[in-house]
Design an enzyme around this catalytic site. Structure first.
Site, PDB file in Angstrom:
ATOM      1  N   ILE A  17       0.829  -1.205   0.000  1.00 49.43           N
ATOM      2  CA  ILE A  17       0.000   0.000   0.000  1.00 49.43           C
ATOM      3  C   ILE A  17       0.864   1.256   0.000  1.00 49.43           C
ATOM      4  O   ILE A  17       0.579   2.221  -0.721  1.00 49.43           O
ATOM      5  CB  ILE A  17      -0.954  -0.017   1.211  1.00 49.43           C
ATOM      6  CG1 ILE A  17      -2.031  -1.098   1.014  1.00 49.43           C
ATOM      7  CG2 ILE A  17      -1.609   1.346   1.405  1.00 49.43           C
ATOM      8  CD1 ILE A  17      -2.892  -1.344   2.234  1.00 49.43           C
ATOM      9  N   ASN A  95       1.781   4.876   7.159  1.00 50.04           N
ATOM     10  CA  ASN A  95       1.373   3.588   6.596  1.00 50.04           C
ATOM     11  C   ASN A  95       2.119   2.400   7.193  1.00 50.04           C
ATOM     12  O   ASN A  95       1.592   1.290   7.218  1.00 50.04           O
ATOM     13  CB  ASN A  95       1.589   3.619   5.077  1.00 50.04           C
ATOM     14  CG  ASN A  95       1.475   2.238   4.463  1.00 50.04           C
ATOM     15  OD1 ASN A  95       0.395   1.670   4.334  1.00 50.04           O
ATOM     16  ND2 ASN A  95       2.618   1.660   4.085  1.00 50.04           N
ATOM     17  N   TYR A 171      -2.350  -6.831  17.088  1.00 48.36           N
ATOM     18  CA  TYR A 171      -2.585  -6.085  15.853  1.00 48.36           C
ATOM     19  C   TYR A 171      -3.892  -5.300  15.935  1.00 48.36           C
ATOM     20  O   TYR A 171      -3.931  -4.105  15.626  1.00 48.36           O
ATOM     21  CB  TYR A 171      -2.617  -7.050  14.668  1.00 48.36           C
ATOM     22  CG  TYR A 171      -2.809  -6.376  13.331  1.00 48.36           C
ATOM     23  CD1 TYR A 171      -1.766  -5.672  12.740  1.00 48.36           C
ATOM     24  CD2 TYR A 171      -4.023  -6.449  12.660  1.00 48.36           C
ATOM     25  CE1 TYR A 171      -1.932  -5.049  11.510  1.00 48.36           C
ATOM     26  CE2 TYR A 171      -4.197  -5.828  11.425  1.00 48.36           C
ATOM     27  CZ  TYR A 171      -3.149  -5.131  10.859  1.00 48.36           C
ATOM     28  OH  TYR A 171      -3.320  -4.515   9.641  1.00 48.36           O
ATOM     29  N   LYS A 175      -4.253  -1.187  15.996  1.00 48.58           N
ATOM     30  CA  LYS A 175      -4.980  -0.488  14.934  1.00 48.58           C
ATOM     31  C   LYS A 175      -6.189   0.265  15.475  1.00 48.58           C
ATOM     32  O   LYS A 175      -6.579   1.309  14.930  1.00 48.58           O
ATOM     33  CB  LYS A 175      -5.398  -1.479  13.851  1.00 48.58           C
ATOM     34  CG  LYS A 175      -4.221  -2.013  13.025  1.00 48.58           C
ATOM     35  CD  LYS A 175      -3.490  -0.889  12.302  1.00 48.58           C
ATOM     36  CE  LYS A 175      -2.443  -1.416  11.320  1.00 48.58           C
ATOM     37  NZ  LYS A 175      -1.777  -0.322  10.581  1.00 48.58           N
ATOM     38  N   PRO A 209       1.662  -7.878  -0.053  1.00 51.31           N
ATOM     39  CA  PRO A 209       2.654  -8.861   0.387  1.00 51.31           C
ATOM     40  C   PRO A 209       2.451  -9.337   1.826  1.00 51.31           C
ATOM     41  O   PRO A 209       2.940 -10.399   2.205  1.00 51.31           O
ATOM     42  CB  PRO A 209       3.981  -8.109   0.240  1.00 51.31           C
ATOM     43  CG  PRO A 209       3.731  -7.139  -0.862  1.00 51.31           C
ATOM     44  CD  PRO A 209       2.307  -6.701  -0.680  1.00 51.31           C
TER      45      PRO A 209
END
Length: 282
Positions: A17, A95, A171, A175, A209
């Site tokens: 991204i 990012n 994670y 986030k 990826p």
């Protein structure tokens, strides 16, 4: 040329991204500083951009900068360079991020979580964003802009920041922190009269990826993608450009009245679906 002459920093720009965002921003007229910890890949992406786009620019429109987003010292070095070279910053895209599955030893579920792994994920995903926002505010708040224009911070969160993820608790937590911190930054900048907006993007089922380790190879990968696509209302996984164009909108003056909000790029997953945890037969 929706970002003509704007100076942008994109973290985690060596692939996926971040790479797509950097390439699109240059195409839309920005001067882009690509950053990553994977210097070989990052420099190659930067060189490719400059070779491709230099015919439209008098000088090279992109440069590469090593930046470990979890390191405050690296951010300080980046800020010094940007101030000296460009006298400020117009756009930051936070990012860079990790799932922790490849980068740590785990485990990542709430019952057995490994605290070192938990801290590593948060250091990159959440501390990195907090440090990025802190750095950007200093570089942006005194930046003179044209009337109807303002600086923009775009934080890449995730669908996982809006729902629970049983086997990726660190994670999801990190986030979710990105989502909330974006709102705090937006309100802080507005409260202080800074001409800076801050918003978050929440991608899901975007083929990058980052999925490689989970999808397998050859026929197995095709079947895995097919299985994932069945749970997406639009019926297919998204691509990096789907997120890049969302970042372009939030970075551009077209969104000059948009701050403190979140944009979900998920093919409709969160529009009304129910997430039911998988149960063990034991």
């Amino acid at each position: 040329m929706r970002l003509f002459n704007k100076v942008a920093l994109v973290t985690g720009a060596a692939q996926g991204i971040g790479k797509a965002i950097a390439e699109l921003f240059v195409k839309e007229g920005a001067i882009v500083i690509l950053s990553d910890i994977n210097d070989d890949k990052g420099k190659q992406v930067c060189d490719d951009i400059n070779i491709t786009r230099q015919q439209w620019h008098e000088s090279k429109p992109a440069e590469y900068l090593h930046l470990d987003v979890s390191s405050e010292r690296d951010w300080q070095h980046a800020a010094q360079h940007i101030e000296q070279q460009y006298h400020g910053l117009d756009i930051l895209v936070n990012n860079a991020g990790i799932t922790g599955f490849l980068e740590t030893s785990g485990a990542h579920d709430p019952e057995h979580l490994d605290m070192a792994s938990w801290h590593k994920v948060h250091q990159v995903n959440l501390d990195g964003v907090a440090l990025g926002c802190k750095t950007a505010i200093a570089l942006m708040k005194n930046r003179s802009t044209d009337e109807g224009s303002n600086a923009s911070i775009v934080n890449i969160s995730s669908r996982s920041g809006m729902v629970g993820i049983p086997l990726a608790a660190a994670y999801a937590s990190s986030k979710a922190g990105v989502r909330n911190h974006s709102k705090s930054v937006a309100l802080y900048c507005a409260q202080n009269g800074y001409d800076i907006r801050c918003n978050s993007i929440h991608p899901a089922a975007i083929y990058t990826p980052m999925w490689d380790a989970m999808l397998g190879e050859a026929a197995a990968r095709k079947e895995a993608i097919k299985a994932i696509s069945k749970d997406i209302p639009l019926g297919y996984m998204g691509g990096v450009m789907d997120v890049a164009y969302a970042a372009l909108y939030l970075a551009s003056d077209e969104s000059k009245y948009v701050t403190g909000t979140e944009l979900t790029i998920d093919g409709g997953i969160l529009a009304g679906s129910t997430a039911v945890p998988a149960h063990s037969d034991e």
